[in-house]
Scaffold this active site. Structure first.
Site, PDB file in Angstrom:
ATOM      1  CB  VAL A  15     -48.698  43.586  14.237  1.00 47.17           C
ATOM      2  CG1 VAL A  15     -50.163  43.155  14.240  1.00 47.17           C
ATOM      3  CG2 VAL A  15     -48.549  45.067  13.899  1.00 47.17           C
ATOM      4  N   GLY A  17     -46.305  39.402  17.213  1.00 42.88           N
ATOM      5  CA  GLY A  17     -45.626  38.972  18.438  1.00 42.88           C
ATOM      6  C   GLY A  17     -46.285  39.525  19.686  1.00 42.88           C
ATOM      7  CB  ALA A  76     -39.535  34.536   6.828  1.00 48.06           C
ATOM      8  CG  ASN A 102     -45.943  33.621   7.122  1.00 44.73           C
ATOM      9  OD1 ASN A 102     -46.503  32.703   7.717  1.00 44.73           O
ATOM     10  ND2 ASN A 102     -46.564  34.740   6.779  1.00 44.73           N
ATOM     11  CB  SER A 128     -53.254  31.104   9.754  1.00 42.99           C
ATOM     12  OG  SER A 128     -54.122  31.832   8.902  1.00 42.99           O
ATOM     13  CE  LYS A 184     -50.090  31.560   7.938  1.00 42.63           C
ATOM     14  NZ  LYS A 184     -49.344  32.580   7.302  1.00 42.63           N
ATOM     15  CG  HIS A 187     -53.639  29.157   5.508  1.00 44.60           C
ATOM     16  ND1 HIS A 187     -53.232  30.485   5.455  1.00 44.60           N
ATOM     17  CD2 HIS A 187     -54.875  29.158   6.043  1.00 44.60           C
ATOM     18  CE1 HIS A 187     -54.206  31.253   5.943  1.00 44.60           C
ATOM     19  NE2 HIS A 187     -55.208  30.476   6.292  1.00 44.60           N
ATOM     20  CG  ASN A 188     -50.303  32.349   3.782  1.00 44.43           C
ATOM     21  OD1 ASN A 188     -50.907  31.775   4.696  1.00 44.43           O
ATOM     22  ND2 ASN A 188     -49.681  33.490   3.949  1.00 44.43           N
ATOM     23  CD  GLU A 191     -54.136  34.573   3.143  1.00 37.49           C
ATOM     24  OE1 GLU A 191     -53.961  33.900   4.175  1.00 37.49           O
ATOM     25  OE2 GLU A 191     -53.448  35.581   2.874  1.00 37.49           O
ATOM     26  CE1 TYR A 192     -50.784  35.447  -0.677  1.00 36.77           C
ATOM     27  CE2 TYR A 192     -50.023  35.875  -2.901  1.00 36.77           C
ATOM     28  CZ  TYR A 192     -49.866  36.008  -1.545  1.00 36.77           C
ATOM     29  OH  TYR A 192     -48.773  36.711  -1.056  1.00 36.77           O
ATOM     30  CE  LYS A 262     -46.402  41.822   5.281  1.00 41.14           C
ATOM     31  NZ  LYS A 262     -46.866  41.609   6.671  1.00 41.14           N
ATOM     32  NE  ARG A 289     -52.684  38.534  -3.687  1.00 42.86           N
ATOM     33  CZ  ARG A 289     -52.639  38.523  -2.344  1.00 42.86           C
ATOM     34  NH1 ARG A 289     -51.613  39.083  -1.717  1.00 42.86           N
ATOM     35  NH2 ARG A 289     -53.599  37.957  -1.641  1.00 42.86           N
ATOM     36  CG  HIS A 450     -37.636  14.417 -26.127  1.00 47.23           C
ATOM     37  ND1 HIS A 450     -36.455  14.437 -25.422  1.00 47.23           N
ATOM     38  CD2 HIS A 450     -37.747  15.653 -26.669  1.00 47.23           C
ATOM     39  CE1 HIS A 450     -35.885  15.635 -25.514  1.00 47.23           C
ATOM     40  NE2 HIS A 450     -36.650  16.387 -26.278  1.00 47.23           N
TER      41      HIS A 450
HETATM   42  C1  6PG Z   1     -52.383  34.701   7.889  1.00 46.57           C
HETATM   43  C2  6PG Z   1     -51.980  35.547   6.700  1.00 46.57           C
HETATM   44  C3  6PG Z   1     -50.602  36.167   6.868  1.00 46.57           C
HETATM   45  C4  6PG Z   1     -50.150  36.788   5.549  1.00 46.57           C
HETATM   46  C5  6PG Z   1     -50.029  38.268   5.657  1.00 46.57           C
HETATM   47  C6  6PG Z   1     -49.463  38.877   4.364  1.00 46.57           C
HETATM   48  O1  6PG Z   1     -52.588  33.507   7.691  1.00 46.57           O
HETATM   49  O2  6PG Z   1     -52.507  35.289   8.970  1.00 46.57           O
HETATM   50  O3  6PG Z   1     -51.946  34.677   5.564  1.00 46.57           O
HETATM   51  O4  6PG Z   1     -49.676  35.180   7.273  1.00 46.57           O
HETATM   52  O5  6PG Z   1     -48.876  36.353   5.219  1.00 46.57           O
HETATM   53  O6  6PG Z   1     -51.315  38.747   5.928  1.00 46.57           O
HETATM   54  O7  6PG Z   1     -50.183  38.405   3.286  1.00 46.57           O
HETATM   55  P1  6PG Z   1     -49.711  38.736   1.765  1.00 46.57           P
HETATM   56  O8  6PG Z   1     -48.903  37.552   1.325  1.00 46.57           O
HETATM   57  O9  6PG Z   1     -50.992  38.910   1.026  1.00 46.57           O
HETATM   58  O10 6PG Z   1     -48.873  39.995   1.785  1.00 46.57           O
END
Ligand code: 6PG
Length: 467
Positions: A15, A17, A76, A102, A128, A184, A187-188, A191-192, A262, A289, A450
């Site tokens: 997807v 690539g 990765a 990643n 991203s 990155k 960033h993630n 994002e979470y 992931k 999660r 300590h």
């Molecule tokens: C991005 C996203 C992407 C992310 C996947 C899986 O910046 O485009 O953060 O890299 O890794 O969408 O996300 P999960 O970690 O939630 O599975």
């Protein structure tokens, strides 16, 4: 007529690539693609007719002009090492491998060092924006030799996302290849946390206030034109509004409440602890999660433990909005604190303002709010913490009481708010001049001798406690 060689090659036409290959090709670069999965090759050939697609890697490599630039868009871990080990037999000094997956930042550092021994350059590229970003404009965070980066910069700047005022979200952030993947990863992590506080807000409005998905979408849509404007708020409106074709119900209400991952957010939480940085909003978003995945256990335990009956359902919606913004500021403050700690630990020189700017378009956490984050670090590059920036402290002084009321409201109803609460606790702890850590020091000295510092005299002390 001699066929012109390709400007760049992409290995991995999944997807991300394939979308990136099409984006690069649309910018008038000649692109070679290699994929080992026959089904993906067939799909790619039917979709991307303007890309030179190979199932023979030798022919693929030969089709790329020198110095060869090869972008890896593969899973990765070991697959990256396998491909690199194969490629290095065919590449020459001066060629470039760019890892757009990643990858773990520590792996990127090792790979850069190993390949440099062969004269081959390695760039760690954080990309991203998901599939749509790859196709029409991702945010790109690069780490590696700046001279090598300059050889691929024309392509990256053409395909990257642009802000409303046409600033390009592709940056070289450091000489170490680890930097691109580290940024990155953070960033993630952010994002979470951002996704979790939005989902907790949805829970408060629906479970606590009885809002339907469509009513919640309406509230989020109002907020999307405020300082909460962001990609994640916008897509949450779309997800909440979307009606299932068969049942005509909001599809989101039919989705099983188990969040997958992931793992990039988890890696950010681990990196924070390894660097000695408190990032509870990020780590709690990962735990949320994990707990969501325990569906059966949650159903079983809910039969034993009943939630408290709500006395009155009313939650001030302005409080909820301010609580969401406050928790977001706290989560971003933690993310940038990790970046700052990495600069010190790894002797990197990442410019935090540049990173915030780079996240203003194309990436998943893109948001208007990042303009102010960038401004805060431009004004004070060595800012100890984002919540100390005048712009944010003025917001927080007004909005923290709302987050306190909202978290209290949820607690009295047994509605979980792991990241709203963690963001509040982070703020409360960071702004407390006195903490009960003195008792912890006493405990540690009692059982482990300590030692501890005292507030009334210099030096390090211990006590026999057993008098
Ligand atoms: C991005 C996203 C992407 C992310 C996947 C899986 O910046 O485009 O953060 O890299 O890794 O969408 O996300 P999960 O970690 O939630 O599975």
């Amino acid at each position: 007529m001699e066929t012109k060689q390709n400007h760049i090659g992409i290995i991995g036409l999944g997807v991300m690539g394939l979308n990136l290959a099409q984006n690069i090709s649309n910018q008038n670069f000649r692109v070679a693609g290699f994929e080992k999965d026959p089904a993906l090759i067939e799909a790619a050939r039917s979709i991307a007719t303007n890309i030179d697609i190979f199932d023979d890697i030798i022919a693929f490599i030969a089709s790329i002009e020198k110095p060869k630039k090869i972008l890896l868009m593969i899973t990765a871990g070991e697959p990256v090492d396998e491909v690199i080990n194969y490629l290095q037999e065919y590449l020459l000094s001066g060629d470039v491998i760019i890892d757009g997956g990643n990858s773990h930042y520590k792996d990127s550092l090792t790979r850069q060092q190993q390949l440099l021994n062969l004269g081959i350059h390695y760039i760690g590229l954080g990309i991203s924006g998901g599939a749509n970003g790859a196709r029409y404009g991702p945010a790109i965070m690069a780490g590696g030799s700046v001279n090598c980066y300059k050889t691929i910069e024309p392509i990256l700047r053409k395909v990257a996302a642009r802000t409303d005022n046409k600033e390009i979200c592709a940056s070289h952030l450091g000489e170490s290849a680890a930097v691109g993947h580290f940024v990155k990863m953070i960033h993630n992590g952010i994002e979470y946390a951002d996704m979790q506080i939005i989902s907790e807000t949805y829970d408060f409005l629906s479970k606590g206030m009885g809002y339907s998905e469509l009513e919640t979408a309406k509230v989020f849509k109002q907020w999307s034109s405020s300082e909460l404007s962001s990609f994640l708020i916008d897509i949450s409106v779309s997800v909440l509004e979307y009606l299932d074709k068969d049942t005509k119900q909001p599809l989101v209400s039919l989705i099983l409440d188990r969040a997958e991952q992931k793992g990039t957010g988890r890696l950010a939480a681990i990196a924070a602890l390894e660097l000695g940085v408190a990032a509870p909003s990020i780590s709690e978003s990962v735990s949320a999660r994990i707990l969501s995945s325990k569906k059966q256990e949650r159903v079983s335990s809910s039969k034993i433990y009943k939630k408290p009956e709500a006395k009155h359902p009313y939650l001030d919606i302005v409080d909820m909005k301010k609580a969401l913004l406050t928790a977001k500021i706290s989560a971003y403050a933690q993310g940038f604190d990790i970046l700052s700690a990495a600069n010190k630990e790894f002797d990197w020189d990442m410019n935090l303002a540049d990173i915030a700017k780079n996240w203003r378009a194309g990436c998943i956490i893109r948001a208007r709010f990042l303009d102010e984050v960038a401004e805060a670090f431009i004004t004070e590059a060595k800012l100890a913490n984002l919540i100390m920036a005048p712009h944010f402290s003025s917001i927080l002084k007004d909005s923290i009481p709302s987050l306190r009321r909202v978290v209290k409201w949820g607690i009295t109803r047994g509605i979980p708010s792991p990241v709203l609460s963690a963001s509040l606790s982070y703020f409360e702890t960071y702004t407390s001049p006195n903490l009960p850590a003195n008792l912890i020091q006493g405990q540690r000295d009692y059982f482990g001798s300590h030692g501890f510092e005292r507030i009334d005299k210099p030096g390090f002390h211990t006590s026999d406690w057993n008098q």
